[in-house]
Design a protein around this motif. Structure first.
Motif, PDB file in Angstrom:
ATOM      1  N   THR A  97      -2.908 -14.014  -6.101  1.00 25.77           N
ATOM      2  CA  THR A  97      -2.986 -12.442  -4.828  1.00 25.77           C
ATOM      3  C   THR A  97      -2.057 -14.023  -4.056  1.00 25.77           C
ATOM      4  O   THR A  97      -2.776 -13.682  -3.087  1.00 25.77           O
ATOM      5  N   TYR A  98      -0.724 -12.981  -2.969  1.00 30.14           N
ATOM      6  CA  TYR A  98       0.042 -14.098  -2.256  1.00 30.14           C
ATOM      7  C   TYR A  98      -0.203 -13.020  -0.968  1.00 30.14           C
ATOM      8  O   TYR A  98       0.221 -13.764  -0.216  1.00 30.14           O
ATOM      9  N   ALA A  99      -0.619 -12.415  -1.215  1.00 28.26           N
ATOM     10  CA  ALA A  99      -1.465 -10.963  -0.128  1.00 28.26           C
ATOM     11  C   ALA A  99      -2.289 -10.194   0.038  1.00 28.26           C
ATOM     12  O   ALA A  99      -2.171  -9.588  -1.468  1.00 28.26           O
ATOM     13  N   SER A 100      -2.484  -9.763   0.868  1.00 27.39           N
ATOM     14  CA  SER A 100      -3.740  -8.515   1.057  1.00 27.39           C
ATOM     15  C   SER A 100      -3.312  -7.473   1.674  1.00 27.39           C
ATOM     16  O   SER A 100      -2.298  -7.331   1.649  1.00 27.39           O
ATOM     17  N   PRO A 101      -4.290  -6.535   1.247  1.00 24.29           N
ATOM     18  CA  PRO A 101      -3.914  -4.985   1.379  1.00 24.29           C
ATOM     19  C   PRO A 101      -3.422  -4.974   2.761  1.00 24.29           C
ATOM     20  O   PRO A 101      -2.230  -3.917   3.059  1.00 24.29           O
ATOM     21  N   HIS A 102      -4.250  -5.510   3.909  1.00 30.85           N
ATOM     22  CA  HIS A 102      -3.958  -4.821   5.010  1.00 30.85           C
ATOM     23  C   HIS A 102      -2.523  -5.857   5.586  1.00 30.85           C
ATOM     24  O   HIS A 102      -1.561  -5.530   6.164  1.00 30.85           O
ATOM     25  N   GLU A 103      -2.345  -7.458   4.797  1.00 31.73           N
ATOM     26  CA  GLU A 103      -0.776  -7.421   5.039  1.00 31.73           C
ATOM     27  C   GLU A 103       0.464  -7.158   4.754  1.00 31.73           C
ATOM     28  O   GLU A 103       1.755  -6.481   5.043  1.00 31.73           O
ATOM     29  N   ILE A 104       0.187  -6.612   3.352  1.00 28.26           N
ATOM     30  CA  ILE A 104       1.490  -5.281   2.801  1.00 28.26           C
ATOM     31  C   ILE A 104       1.443  -4.703   3.109  1.00 28.26           C
ATOM     32  O   ILE A 104       2.542  -3.868   3.153  1.00 28.26           O
ATOM     33  N   ARG A 105       0.537  -3.831   3.960  1.00 29.44           N
ATOM     34  CA  ARG A 105       1.164  -2.294   4.475  1.00 29.44           C
ATOM     35  C   ARG A 105       1.792  -2.557   5.840  1.00 29.44           C
ATOM     36  O   ARG A 105       2.600  -1.752   6.463  1.00 29.44           O
ATOM     37  N   HIS A 106       1.117  -4.071   6.154  1.00 31.30           N
ATOM     38  CA  HIS A 106       2.551  -3.857   7.352  1.00 31.30           C
ATOM     39  C   HIS A 106       3.710  -4.640   7.105  1.00 31.30           C
ATOM     40  O   HIS A 106       4.908  -4.901   7.978  1.00 31.30           O
ATOM     41  N   GLY A 107       4.220  -5.023   5.853  1.00 24.02           N
ATOM     42  CA  GLY A 107       5.243  -5.775   5.727  1.00 24.02           C
ATOM     43  C   GLY A 107       5.508  -7.163   5.112  1.00 24.02           C
ATOM     44  O   GLY A 107       6.542  -8.089   5.018  1.00 24.02           O
TER      45      GLY A 107
END
Length: 503
Positions: free
Chosen positions: A160-170
């Motif tokens: 899993t390369y990105a967290s939900p928080h990271e994804i929300r920010h782009g």
């Protein structure tokens, strides 16, 4: 020279490209890989090779990496390839997501061959996105679906390369993330934004010159530095400072295949000595997986440690290398790798043999199989010369290395965990999902929508050093071509994303 009969050797290489087929006339992925696999088998010069293959492995396609399957799904692509080439392998394996996969799989199977788990292994991969996109645009429906008696074995590790928080920010797609590294590099090099853009244009112009001469390039066109970096016409900004010409091109019809076998099998199957290329050094590493956990955004401890291990294992230094293919989805990947390996950006030996993912083509997770094929071909043509492949996956996340030569050498493999431990032990900055107060910009990019600035994505530090993510929505275009890193900002959390403003 006598050598352990279990020593793995690369004996067959092949590549293909389709630039000319009309919409709906391109090959399915199964047919693409079968054709290039036949070519790799023929390239080995051996006899009865297909019947000796005991494992077929396919590098995971974009269609199974989250991009969808508009023309039907296949439950066992390795089996589909095997049936077309007359092989009856005991194992069919489908690889993981990640551009490091081709060299990582070579490292894995070299060890498996040494241990006697396999004798003859076919690796192949492709991307048919050019054909897919053109067919969809023309309103055509192709039938690529295929069911095999049993599903393929799946590579067990999934990242899993990105967290939900990271994804929300782009922080979700490479086009938004590699520009963060690029702008951090520009500041690290002490360049003003315009000077740094010119430097990356000059770097990648050299890549286009290689692509223009490569018969397997999807876009064999040489471009000037100015043409590459100027955001006009179709060459619009995607994520500043990257124009379209500085982004990997995934809309390709490209395939590659490699044939690995034991020295005993090569002797038994009559593979000529001048076809054999040996893996002298290898390594697999990864950074802190999440982008927000990285030590910084201008270096790569995992590339430094992995490359040093592979070169030391081979008994060579960067100065000994004659042929190199450095992963090049974006210029920041090239710059970071060159810095960590110890190579000049303008090294006269060149940093690419293909021409790079934006110009040669970016066939998904399989690009570096083309890099391995190019290095192996150069090693064959220059016996005793050294070649290096650096493969990268994710967001400058996973790295695999191979040092190649025609000089026979018994294979050695060190457990990657032994050197990965040093990377894992490096501390990450403290991080907060709800920053509030004053801080500074650590790095940033301006994300564009069809060439128009949409928002700025930034990574910042609060006054106490805690790292955070935020977006700037007010006039993000004002951040283009002006110094931003180190600027003071005010940040506050909201119900959706953190919002920052320049002070």
């Amino acid at each position: 020279m006598s050598i352990d009969p279990r020593t793995p050797v690369l004996v067959g290489i092949a590549q293909s490209v389709d630039r000319t087929s009309e919409p709906g006339q391109g090959l399915s992925p199964q047919e693409m890989m079968a054709a290039v696999s036949r070519a790799a088998i023929a390239d080995s010069g051996g006899h009865d090779v297909a019947g000796a293959i005991d494992c077929v492995t396919v590098v995971r396609l974009f269609q199974d990496s989250g991009f969808g399957t508009p023309f039907g799904k296949q439950n066992n692509l390795p089996h589909a390839v095997a049936t077309r080439i007359g092989a009856e392998p005991k194992r069919t394996l489908y690889g993981p997501v990640g551009g490091n996969s081709p060299q990582m799989l070579v490292n894995y199977f070299a060890q498996a061959i040494t241990q006697g788990d396999h004798d003859v292994v076919l690796l192949t991969g492709c991307e048919p996105l050019r054909t897919q996109a053109r067919a969809l645009k023309a309103g055509l429906k192709l039938d690529w679906a295929e069911d095999s008696p049993e599903p393929a074995e799946q590579w067990p590790e999934k990242t899993t390369y990105a967290s939900p928080h990271e994804i929300r920010h782009g922080i979700a797609m490479p086009v938004n993330i590699y520009p963060l590294f690029e702008n951090a590099l520009g500041a690290r090099y002490g360049r003003d934004p315009l000077a740094h853009r010119r430097a990356i244009g000059e770097l990648m112009a050299r890549f286009t010159e290689v692509a223009a001469k490569n018969p397997y390039a999807q876009l064999p066109v040489a471009r000037t530095a100015e043409e590459i970096i100027t955001p006009e016409g179709d060459n619009r900004y995607i994520g500043y400072p990257y124009t379209k010409y500085l982004n990997a091109n995934m809309f390709v019809d490209q395939a590659a295949a490699l044939l690995l076998m034991s020295t005993d099998a090569a002797d038994r199957l009559g593979v000529p000595a001048d076809k054999r290329v040996y893996l002298h050094g290898n390594a697999d590493t990864h950074e802190k997986i999440l982008v927000t956990e990285r030590v910084n955004y201008h270096s790569s401890p995992a590339v430094r440690i992995g490359a040093a291990h592979a070169l030391k294992q081979a008994g060579v230094t960067p100065a000994d290398l004659a042929h190199m293919d450095i992963y090049s989805c974006f210029s920041s990947a090239v710059e970071v790798a060159a810095d960590e390996i110890g190579l000049r950006h303008d090294d006269p030996r060149g940093l690419t043999l293909t021409g790079g993912l934006p110009y040669f083509g970016g066939p998904g997770n399989n690009y570096s199989m083309h890099g391995i094929a190019e290095v192996a071909a150069r090693c064959r043509a220059n016996p005793g010369a050294w070649g290096l492949v650096f493969a990268n996956g994710g967001f400058l996340t996973k790295h695999s290395f191979g040092v190649w030569s025609t000089t026979p050498k018994a294979f050695a493999r060190t457990d990657p965990a032994s050197y990965q431990a040093e990377i894992d032990a490096m501390p990450s900055p403290a991080f907060t999902e709800k920053p509030e107060g004053q801080g500074t910009v650590e790095t940033f990019t301006v994300v564009h929508d069809k060439g128009v600035p949409a928002f700025a994505l930034l990574i910042g530090r609060l006054e106490n050093g805690t790292r955070f993510l935020a977006q700037i929505h007010e006039n993000p275009g004002a951040l283009i071509d002006v110094p931003v890193i180190g600027r003071k900002i005010q940040v506050k959390p909201t119900d959706t994303v953190n919002i920052a403003t320049l002070i």
